[in-house]
Design an enzyme around this catalytic site. Sequence first.
Site, PDB file in Angstrom:
ATOM      1  N   TYR A 144       0.904  -1.170   0.012  1.00 39.31           N
ATOM      2  CA  TYR A 144       0.161   0.160  -0.105  1.00 39.31           C
ATOM      3  C   TYR A 144       0.865   1.432   0.045  1.00 39.31           C
ATOM      4  O   TYR A 144       0.597   2.192  -0.943  1.00 39.31           O
ATOM      5  CB  TYR A 144      -0.993   0.024   1.126  1.00 39.31           C
ATOM      6  CG  TYR A 144      -1.894   1.240   1.395  1.00 39.31           C
ATOM      7  CD1 TYR A 144      -2.740   1.580   0.211  1.00 39.31           C
ATOM      8  CD2 TYR A 144      -1.453   2.136   2.047  1.00 39.31           C
ATOM      9  CE1 TYR A 144      -3.424   2.763   0.379  1.00 39.31           C
ATOM     10  CE2 TYR A 144      -2.365   3.255   2.458  1.00 39.31           C
ATOM     11  CZ  TYR A 144      -3.435   3.525   1.331  1.00 39.31           C
ATOM     12  OH  TYR A 144      -4.023   4.618   1.495  1.00 39.31           O
ATOM     13  N   LYS A 148       1.157   4.425  -2.956  1.00 36.97           N
ATOM     14  CA  LYS A 148       0.801   6.096  -2.617  1.00 36.97           C
ATOM     15  C   LYS A 148       2.297   6.703  -2.672  1.00 36.97           C
ATOM     16  O   LYS A 148       2.258   7.756  -3.076  1.00 36.97           O
ATOM     17  CB  LYS A 148       0.442   6.061  -0.983  1.00 36.97           C
ATOM     18  CG  LYS A 148      -0.910   5.309  -0.921  1.00 36.97           C
ATOM     19  CD  LYS A 148      -1.835   6.084  -1.903  1.00 36.97           C
ATOM     20  CE  LYS A 148      -3.210   5.819  -1.471  1.00 36.97           C
ATOM     21  NZ  LYS A 148      -4.285   6.377  -2.528  1.00 36.97           N
TER      22      LYS A 148
HETATM   23  N1  NAP Z   1      -8.945   6.504   5.381  1.00 42.41           N
HETATM   24  C1  NAP Z   1      -7.717   6.575   5.396  1.00 42.41           C
HETATM   25  O1  NAP Z   1      -7.218   6.638   6.608  1.00 42.41           O
HETATM   26  C2  NAP Z   1      -6.944   7.099   4.330  1.00 42.41           C
HETATM   27  C3  NAP Z   1      -5.554   7.473   4.664  1.00 42.41           C
HETATM   28  C4  NAP Z   1      -4.962   7.980   3.529  1.00 42.41           C
HETATM   29  C5  NAP Z   1      -5.291   8.134   2.152  1.00 42.41           C
HETATM   30  N2  NAP Z   1      -6.386   7.367   2.100  1.00 42.41           N
HETATM   31  C6  NAP Z   1      -7.047   7.329   0.667  1.00 42.41           C
HETATM   32  O2  NAP Z   1      -8.013   7.903   0.415  1.00 42.41           O
HETATM   33  C7  NAP Z   1      -8.821   7.200  -0.859  1.00 42.41           C
HETATM   34  C8  NAP Z   1     -10.275   7.103  -0.260  1.00 42.41           C
HETATM   35  O3  NAP Z   1     -10.335   6.094   0.744  1.00 42.41           O
HETATM   36  P1  NAP Z   1     -11.281   5.977   2.085  1.00 42.41           P
HETATM   37  O4  NAP Z   1     -10.494   6.010   3.043  1.00 42.41           O
HETATM   38  O5  NAP Z   1     -12.484   6.900   1.623  1.00 42.41           O
HETATM   39  O6  NAP Z   1     -11.877   4.468   1.589  1.00 42.41           O
HETATM   40  P2  NAP Z   1     -13.147   3.868   1.500  1.00 42.41           P
HETATM   41  O7  NAP Z   1     -14.103   4.405   2.173  1.00 42.41           O
HETATM   42  O8  NAP Z   1     -12.843   2.218   1.405  1.00 42.41           O
HETATM   43  O9  NAP Z   1     -13.603   4.382  -0.013  1.00 42.41           O
HETATM   44  C9  NAP Z   1     -12.782   3.911  -1.236  1.00 42.41           C
HETATM   45  C10 NAP Z   1     -13.610   4.450  -2.355  1.00 42.41           C
HETATM   46  O10 NAP Z   1     -12.945   3.783  -3.595  1.00 42.41           O
HETATM   47  C11 NAP Z   1     -13.906   3.175  -4.316  1.00 42.41           C
HETATM   48  N3  NAP Z   1     -13.051   2.265  -5.406  1.00 42.41           N
HETATM   49  C12 NAP Z   1     -12.617   1.089  -4.761  1.00 42.41           C
HETATM   50  N4  NAP Z   1     -12.209   0.493  -5.965  1.00 42.41           N
HETATM   51  C13 NAP Z   1     -12.450   1.065  -7.289  1.00 42.41           C
HETATM   52  C14 NAP Z   1     -12.596   0.866  -8.572  1.00 42.41           C
HETATM   53  N5  NAP Z   1     -12.053  -0.282  -9.089  1.00 42.41           N
HETATM   54  N6  NAP Z   1     -13.258   1.751  -9.381  1.00 42.41           N
HETATM   55  C15 NAP Z   1     -13.683   2.775  -8.965  1.00 42.41           C
HETATM   56  N7  NAP Z   1     -13.880   3.105  -7.613  1.00 42.41           N
HETATM   57  C16 NAP Z   1     -13.238   2.271  -6.568  1.00 42.41           C
HETATM   58  C17 NAP Z   1     -14.879   2.506  -3.513  1.00 42.41           C
HETATM   59  O11 NAP Z   1     -16.235   2.395  -4.146  1.00 42.41           O
HETATM   60  P3  NAP Z   1     -16.845   1.033  -4.868  1.00 42.41           P
HETATM   61  O12 NAP Z   1     -16.367  -0.022  -3.805  1.00 42.41           O
HETATM   62  O13 NAP Z   1     -18.420   1.254  -4.924  1.00 42.41           O
HETATM   63  O14 NAP Z   1     -16.011   0.843  -6.073  1.00 42.41           O
HETATM   64  C18 NAP Z   1     -15.021   3.735  -2.507  1.00 42.41           C
HETATM   65  O15 NAP Z   1     -15.788   4.741  -3.061  1.00 42.41           O
HETATM   66  C19 NAP Z   1      -8.008   6.084  -1.043  1.00 42.41           C
HETATM   67  O16 NAP Z   1      -7.069   6.332  -2.226  1.00 42.41           O
HETATM   68  C20 NAP Z   1      -7.229   5.557   0.303  1.00 42.41           C
HETATM   69  O17 NAP Z   1      -5.859   5.086  -0.083  1.00 42.41           O
HETATM   70  C21 NAP Z   1      -7.391   6.959   3.089  1.00 42.41           C
END
Ligand code: NAP
Length: 267
Positions: A144, A148
Amino acid sequence: MSFNKHAVILVTGASQGIGFAVAEGFAKAGYRVVGVARNLPKTKPSFDAQVMDVTQPQSIENLFTYIQKTYQQLDVLINNAGFGIAGAIEETPVEEVKRLFAVNVMGLHHVTQVMLPLLKNTKGLIINIGSVAGDFTIPFQTFYSMTKSSVATYTEGLRQELKPFGVRVVNVKPGDTKSNFSHQRLRLVKPNSLYQARLERSLAVMEKDEKNGLPAVSVYQVCRRLVRQKNPPIHVTVGLQYKFLQLLKWLLPRKFVQWLLYQIYGK
Ligand SMILES: NC(=O)c1ccc[n+]([C@@H]2O[C@H](COP(=O)([O-])OP(=O)(O)OC[C@H]3O[C@@H](n4cnc5c(N)ncnc54)[C@H](OP(=O)(O)O)[C@@H]3O)[C@@H](O)[C@H]2O)c1
């Protein structure tokens, strides 16, 4: 150039979590927002929710056609779709690594590539959602972290290549943020593995931190600021505590930082 309320914003991964908060935030502020994911949001969104899978070329092409026909323009692309994997490097199947890179890196690239003609027309803005994990290699989350740090590198290269066209590119790095990320994370814990106990301890720390993390709307607030900026920075960290951590990373010896990460996530 900063954008007015007629601007069209595309957010990937908008069915839940950070992407949903970002798409909702901009839509409620009056922007025209298209939010995409493989699933539609569970609650009725304020934005134009469409189905798109970032790993499916035809799906991306269809969305391009839809945006062109419906809105005739695209001003801001927010590449947010992504997920995580937790597992020991030795035990992570290559196929799972490919699946992770297919979404977090190749998917981001493909959406960007297809949308670029529209973004060049408007001298638009691309916001890539990276992570603090791209700067701190976390044991049992190495793949992961790799995706990033790739997003950070991609941002830097693309930003330079697009400079003459007036398209700006930014890497936004959230730290622990409340979302469905923990639930969506692929957990590769093998029973009776020599890594099992350490991996489970590490996962418990990560999940506790994510549960107590910043609200997803904090990422929207950063994106909102960027949309108003004429000359946005290359990398933006979300949250004061994570900005402080990054400062420490530059100040402290690398081996000490590794030791610290090992104490928290590796032991
Ligand atoms: N939460 C944290 O602590 C954190 C920290 C740093 C960075 N991030 C980054 O923030 C971003 C959003 O994550 P989140 O925390 O909001 O997680 P999340 O709640 O799991 O949301 C992830 C989103 O990505 C979509 N997704 C996954 N695979 C996909 C695909 N093949 N095509 C289109 N959409 C897809 C999912 O929708 P579907 O399943 O409906 O496709 C969902 O809407 C990610 O890039 C993650 O790495 C998160």
